[in-house]
Design a protein around this motif. Structure first.
Motif, PDB file in Angstrom:
ATOM      1  N   ARG A 130       0.853  -1.189   0.000  1.00 25.31           N
ATOM      2  CA  ARG A 130       0.000   0.000   0.000  1.00 25.31           C
ATOM      3  C   ARG A 130       0.891   1.242   0.000  1.00 25.31           C
ATOM      4  N   VAL A 131       0.721   2.087  -0.997  1.00 24.40           N
ATOM      5  CA  VAL A 131       1.616   3.225  -1.191  1.00 24.40           C
ATOM      6  C   VAL A 131       0.863   4.538  -1.020  1.00 24.40           C
ATOM      7  N   ARG A 132       1.485   5.435  -0.262  1.00 26.66           N
ATOM      8  CA  ARG A 132       1.000   6.805  -0.144  1.00 26.66           C
ATOM      9  C   ARG A 132       2.052   7.731  -0.756  1.00 26.66           C
ATOM     10  N   VAL A 133       1.609   8.870  -1.271  1.00 26.02           N
ATOM     11  CA  VAL A 133       2.515   9.814  -1.919  1.00 26.02           C
ATOM     12  C   VAL A 133       2.469  11.149  -1.197  1.00 26.02           C
ATOM     13  N   LEU A 134       3.667  11.659  -0.876  1.00 29.22           N
ATOM     14  CA  LEU A 134       3.797  13.001  -0.317  1.00 29.22           C
ATOM     15  C   LEU A 134       4.608  13.822  -1.304  1.00 29.22           C
ATOM     16  N   ASP A 135       3.944  14.767  -1.967  1.00 32.34           N
ATOM     17  CA  ASP A 135       4.654  15.635  -2.878  1.00 32.34           C
ATOM     18  C   ASP A 135       4.632  17.065  -2.329  1.00 32.34           C
ATOM     19  N   ARG A 136       5.136  18.009  -3.101  1.00 31.35           N
ATOM     20  CA  ARG A 136       5.390  19.359  -2.571  1.00 31.35           C
ATOM     21  C   ARG A 136       4.148  20.052  -2.033  1.00 31.35           C
ATOM     22  N   ASP A 137       2.956  19.710  -2.547  1.00 32.64           N
ATOM     23  CA  ASP A 137       1.729  20.360  -2.083  1.00 32.64           C
ATOM     24  C   ASP A 137       1.042  19.596  -0.958  1.00 32.64           C
ATOM     25  N   ASP A 138       1.657  18.498  -0.507  1.00 31.85           N
ATOM     26  CA  ASP A 138       1.004  17.630   0.476  1.00 31.85           C
ATOM     27  C   ASP A 138       1.503  17.810   1.906  1.00 31.85           C
ATOM     28  N   TRP A 139       2.420  18.744   2.132  1.00 30.98           N
ATOM     29  CA  TRP A 139       3.010  18.874   3.467  1.00 30.98           C
ATOM     30  C   TRP A 139       2.002  19.204   4.568  1.00 30.98           C
ATOM     31  N   PRO A 140       0.910  19.926   4.284  1.00 27.46           N
ATOM     32  CA  PRO A 140      -0.077  20.128   5.353  1.00 27.46           C
ATOM     33  C   PRO A 140      -0.662  18.812   5.878  1.00 27.46           C
ATOM     34  N   ARG A 141      -0.555  17.731   5.098  1.00 26.80           N
ATOM     35  CA  ARG A 141      -1.104  16.432   5.512  1.00 26.80           C
ATOM     36  C   ARG A 141      -0.007  15.441   5.893  1.00 26.80           C
ATOM     37  N   VAL A 142       1.201  15.924   6.155  1.00 26.79           N
ATOM     38  CA  VAL A 142       2.323  15.016   6.377  1.00 26.79           C
ATOM     39  C   VAL A 142       2.078  14.079   7.554  1.00 26.79           C
ATOM     40  N   ALA A 143       1.504  14.570   8.646  1.00 25.07           N
ATOM     41  CA  ALA A 143       1.270  13.718   9.815  1.00 25.07           C
ATOM     42  C   ALA A 143       0.302  12.591   9.482  1.00 25.07           C
ATOM     43  N   GLN A 144      -0.736  12.917   8.733  1.00 29.77           N
ATOM     44  CA  GLN A 144      -1.716  11.911   8.330  1.00 29.77           C
ATOM     45  C   GLN A 144      -1.095  10.888   7.389  1.00 29.77           C
TER      46      GLN A 144
END
Length: 377
Positions: free
Chosen positions: A127-141
């Motif tokens: 199961r893969v999640r992606v954190l890109d440059r616009d996703d930092w507000p959701r980093v904890a989640q």
């Protein structure tokens, strides 16, 4: 049909029929390969089996000789067929390391390398999640409960991203990076994250059709056993794994990447200055120079920021490149003085330095040149 072509009509028809039969056999082979792949996935077996391939090639060569065929040609033919089978697998499922899927966070997962490994991880059942440059507000989640975080971002921001990410990682999660420069990164990851740490360098581009036979360099950090499943997953994809020391890795990369890309940069820049357009000189190029020209142009079809980060990675690499330019200035005196003897002496010294490798390089490059001219001449 011209009369002088009539005697060829019958044998050509037979050849066409044989060629059609070859395609039918390849189609049948593909169906069987599909069954083999399904079994490998079920049994958690690697996609690429080096021992099996080596044995098969040896036997195929022998069978070719028995039939009066050239063994080298037969091996090339078989390797192309097997390579096609591996490429076909890249569009399907892969065996998974372990009985349970893992939760993986790909930082920079929308980029080229991140997207490639996301596809392979997902097709292996993880199961893969992606954190890109616009996703930092959701980093904890995004980081909650993950088993692994892989940082696959440009070199110049890797350290900063690791620092931002680390506070949000579970203590049990493994932290890894995909950079080609390990200078200080392994130490940084172990400083900011208490869990398993390893540093990875995939030696292939983001456009690789599959990962079989590709090389993954691994610098081990903290608790390597707890991230062993990731290396096993790479092996199941058919990758070759080489454990290396971080300092030795960087010294090698200064030459393999920094120097090579910089000399390609020089070549392309000089062609532009001389207004020697590739299309204008291609018809005058030997197969050797055609290959060199293609490798030069290949670099300039890609992201300039990536290559700037590689060439200008750190002070040590820049110092080596300046030393390289100083050496060229010294060699330029041979040209200025029209010193033929000095050129021959230096040439012989270099030949002695390369020793037996020069003959191996001549053979291997000759193979590449011949195949290139066969396909694109």
């Amino acid at each position: 049909m011209p009369s002088n072509q009539q005697p060829l009509a019958a044998p050509r028809e037979i050849i066409d029929d044989i060629d059609s039969q070859i395609l039918d056999l390849l189609e049948r082979r593909n169906r069987v390969v599909g069954d083999v792949i399904a079994t490998k996935i079920q049994q958690h077996l690697p996609i690429f089996d080096a021992a099996r391939e080596a044995d098969k090639i040896a036997r195929f060569r022998e069978q070719a000789v028995e039939r009066g065929l050239d063994a080298e040609w037969a091996e090339d033919f078989l390797r192309m067929i097997m390579g096609s089978s591996r490429d076909r697998q890249s569009h399907g499922e892969f065996p998974r390391a372990g009985t349970q899927p893992r939760d993986v966070l790909l930082v920079g997962g929308a980029g080229g390398m991140g997207s490639l490994y996301r596809r392979f991880l997902e097709r292996s059942g993880h199961r893969v999640r992606v954190l890109d440059r616009d996703d930092w507000p959701r980093v904890a989640q995004l980081a909650a409960g993950i088993d692994l975080a892989i940082v696959a971002v440009p070199i110049d921001v890797t350290a900063e991203v690791i620092g931002r990410l680390a506070p949000h990682l579970p203590a049990t999660a493994a932290l890894a990076d995909f950079t080609s420069n390990k200078n200080g990164l392994l130490e940084l990851m172990q400083q900011v994250h208490p869990g398993p740490v390893l540093s990875l360098h995939p030696l292939h581009g983001a456009d690789a059709p599959n990962l079989a036979k590709q090389l993954m360099l691994v610098c081990l950090g903290r608790d390597p056993q707890r991230s062993q499943w990731l290396l096993e997953q790479c092996r199941l994809w058919g990758m070759r794994i080489k454990i290396v020391d971080a300092d030795q890795h960087d010294r090698a990369m200064h030459l393999i990447q920094g120097l090579r890309h910089f000399t390609t940069f020089l070549h392309g820049s000089f062609l532009r200055q001389c207004n020697l357009r590739p299309d204008d000189i291609l018809d005058y190029s030997s197969p050797v120079y055609r290959m060199e020209l293609m490798m030069t142009a290949r670099m300039f079809a890609q992201d300039p920021q990536l290559y700037a980060d590689i060439v200008l990675a750190n002070a040590e690499r820049r110092g080596l490149l300046l030393e390289f330019l100083d050496h060229h200035r010294a060699l330029a005196r041979i040209i200025e003085d029209n010193d033929r003897e000095a050129f021959i002496v230096e040439f012989r010294n270099i030949s002695t330095f390369f020793a037996d490798f020069a003959e191996r390089a001549r053979r291997e490059s000759g193979y590449l040149i011949y195949r290139l001219s066969e396909r694109f001449a």
